[in-house]
Scaffold this motif. Structure first.
Motif, short mmCIF file in Angstrom:
data_model
loop_
_atom_site.label_atom_id
_atom_site.label_comp_id
_atom_site.label_asym_id
_atom_site.label_seq_id
_atom_site.Cartn_x
_atom_site.Cartn_y
_atom_site.Cartn_z
N MET A 136 0.83 -1.21 0.00
CA MET A 136 0.00 0.00 0.00
C MET A 136 0.86 1.25 0.00
O MET A 136 0.58 2.22 -0.71
CB MET A 136 -0.92 0.00 1.22
N ALA A 137 1.93 1.23 0.80
CA ALA A 137 2.81 2.40 0.87
C ALA A 137 3.49 2.65 -0.47
O ALA A 137 3.60 3.79 -0.92
CB ALA A 137 3.86 2.20 1.97
N LYS A 138 3.93 1.58 -1.14
CA LYS A 138 4.57 1.74 -2.45
C LYS A 138 3.58 2.24 -3.48
O LYS A 138 3.92 3.09 -4.32
CB LYS A 138 5.18 0.41 -2.90
N ARG A 139 2.34 1.75 -3.43
CA ARG A 139 1.32 2.21 -4.37
C ARG A 139 1.03 3.69 -4.15
O ARG A 139 0.92 4.45 -5.10
CB ARG A 139 0.05 1.40 -4.22
N ARG A 140 0.94 4.10 -2.90
CA ARG A 140 0.66 5.51 -2.60
C ARG A 140 1.81 6.41 -3.05
O ARG A 140 1.60 7.51 -3.54
CB ARG A 140 0.39 5.71 -1.11
N THR A 141 3.02 5.92 -2.87
CA THR A 141 4.19 6.68 -3.31
C THR A 141 4.18 6.85 -4.83
O THR A 141 4.45 7.93 -5.35
CB THR A 141 5.49 5.99 -2.86
N ALA A 142 3.86 5.76 -5.54
CA ALA A 142 3.80 5.81 -7.01
C ALA A 142 2.70 6.76 -7.48
O ALA A 142 2.88 7.49 -8.45
CB ALA A 142 3.58 4.41 -7.57
N GLU A 143 1.56 6.75 -6.78
CA GLU A 143 0.46 7.64 -7.16
C GLU A 143 0.82 9.09 -6.93
O GLU A 143 0.45 9.97 -7.71
CB GLU A 143 -0.81 7.28 -6.37
#
Length: 146
Positions: A136-143
């Motif tokens: 989730m943290a990686k997805r949020r960073t990418a977004e």
């Protein structure tokens, strides 16, 4: 608690002495079989042989080190390290939704000093939650970057 932390001059509680003996037995065995250990589930035989008790070592770090050697220890705790490193790197401590997972992993690792959690199902639930939080943290960073 004072006895555990060494703040008391009175004699140590009997269970603390026994736990220290278990840690000593485990570390002595680790010195004899450092690479691959003696196999998971085998430490009760050490306690039976040296302490006349058939039980595990009451310290997850020593249990995993004795059972799996350096290889098993690194494989097992690399999951924890991966989660902690990636959550910290993602600055999850600023994200209220993911802080709980970071705290769970940290408290779980602290608790490993006084219990063997390797054999317990909640350990793997916490690790799974950790991997989900990293995702989730990686997805949020990418977004946020796009």
């Amino acid at each position: 608690m004072r006895g555990i932390l060494g703040l008391s001059t009175e004699h140590k509680e009997g269970s603390m002495v026994l736990r220290n003996q278990m840690i000593e037995v485990g570390l002595d065995q680790f010195k004899r079989t450092p690479i691959f250990g003696i196999g998971f589930g085998s430490t009760h035989a050490l306690c039976r042989k040296y302490l006349d008790r058939s039980t595990y070592l009451h310290n997850n770090f020593v249990e995993v080190l004795t059972s799996g050697g350096i290889v098993g220890f690194l494989l097992y705790y690399s999951m924890h390290w991966y989660i902690l490193k990636n959550l910290w790197k993602a600055r999850v401590f600023r994200d209220n939704e993911l802080q709980l997972c970071l705290l769970l992993i940290f408290v779980h690792l602290l608790g490993d000093y006084g219990t063997v959690s390797f054999y317990k199902k909640p350990t793997y639930i916490i690790i799974t939650l950790g991997f989900l939080a990293v995702s989730m943290a990686k997805r949020r960073t990418a977004e946020n970057e796009s």
